[in-house]
Design a protein around this motif. Sequence first.
Motif, PDB file in Angstrom:
ATOM      1  N   GLY A  45       0.840  -1.196   0.000  1.00 19.70           N
ATOM      2  CA  GLY A  45       0.000   0.000   0.000  1.00 19.70           C
ATOM      3  C   GLY A  45       0.870   1.237   0.000  1.00 19.70           C
ATOM      4  N   ALA A  46       0.364   2.280   0.625  1.00 19.69           N
ATOM      5  CA  ALA A  46       1.080   3.548   0.671  1.00 19.69           C
ATOM      6  C   ALA A  46       2.422   3.375   1.385  1.00 19.69           C
ATOM      7  N   GLU A  47       3.382   4.209   0.993  1.00 20.32           N
ATOM      8  CA  GLU A  47       4.648   4.231   1.716  1.00 20.32           C
ATOM      9  C   GLU A  47       4.374   4.675   3.144  1.00 20.32           C
ATOM     10  N   ARG A  86       2.354   7.731   3.815  1.00 19.63           N
ATOM     11  CA  ARG A  86       1.402   7.678   4.930  1.00 19.63           C
ATOM     12  C   ARG A  86       2.113   8.097   6.210  1.00 19.63           C
ATOM     13  N   GLU A  87       1.514   9.019   6.927  1.00 18.23           N
ATOM     14  CA  GLU A  87       2.025   9.393   8.234  1.00 18.23           C
ATOM     15  C   GLU A  87       1.160   8.711   9.283  1.00 18.23           C
ATOM     16  N   ALA A 119      -4.376  -0.115   8.664  1.00 15.44           N
ATOM     17  CA  ALA A 119      -5.372  -0.660   7.741  1.00 15.44           C
ATOM     18  C   ALA A 119      -6.688   0.101   7.792  1.00 15.44           C
ATOM     19  N   GLY A 120      -6.910   0.892   8.845  1.00 14.76           N
ATOM     20  CA  GLY A 120      -8.214   1.492   9.061  1.00 14.76           C
ATOM     21  C   GLY A 120      -8.460   2.838   8.425  1.00 14.76           C
ATOM     22  N   GLN A 126      -1.332  -2.289   4.326  1.00 17.48           N
ATOM     23  CA  GLN A 126      -1.532  -3.632   4.854  1.00 17.48           C
ATOM     24  C   GLN A 126      -0.179  -4.093   5.385  1.00 17.48           C
ATOM     25  N   TRP A 127      -0.153  -4.433   6.677  1.00 15.14           N
ATOM     26  CA  TRP A 127       1.110  -4.803   7.299  1.00 15.14           C
ATOM     27  C   TRP A 127       0.855  -5.696   8.480  1.00 15.14           C
ATOM     28  N   PRO A 128       1.677  -6.694   8.648  1.00 20.42           N
ATOM     29  CA  PRO A 128       2.536  -7.337   7.663  1.00 20.42           C
ATOM     30  C   PRO A 128       1.734  -8.343   6.855  1.00 20.42           C
TER      31      PRO A 128
END
Length: 163
Positions: A45-47, A86-87, A119-120, A126-128
């Motif tokens: 997903g996002a960095e 993503r922060e 994820a929310g 998505q991790w991990p």
Amino acid sequence: MSIPDLEFVDEWTLPVRPESGLGAPTQMVDACYAVGSDLRWRRYGAELDIDHLKWTLSLHETGAVQLGVNSRRPRRRVRGEADGVRELGMQRYTVALHIELTLAEATVVIADIVQTELAGYPPWVQWPIQEKRLLLPVVVEGEAVWRDPRTGESVAPIGGLTA
């Protein structure tokens, strides 16, 4: 979730991989270290901006521990397009953290909090993951591990993920 009207006994701000907690509860510091170590691996997903990530642990008179996570980056001097990073910024997240948790229990709770937060909210992370599945943080025989929900296999100890 926050705890209203309680006094802080103490509060600590730690880097993403804290070497020591400067007096913070050892199992909480070690749990933050394990989760922070795994944030570099198996994301989709996002960095995720983890270079500026800081944990805040706040101990309350009841023994409840609040977790804050913040990765706010310094403001840029020049306006530009969003960089797609993503922060992570959650403050005062309590859920089930308590001073009496074991290291494995604290690690699983912190991993679950961070995983749920990522994820929310968009942009999603998505991790991990293993293949296309989110791994679940669980305690198995006294150890915090990432478990594959499809196979039931323990993939790695939390803090021991690799690419």
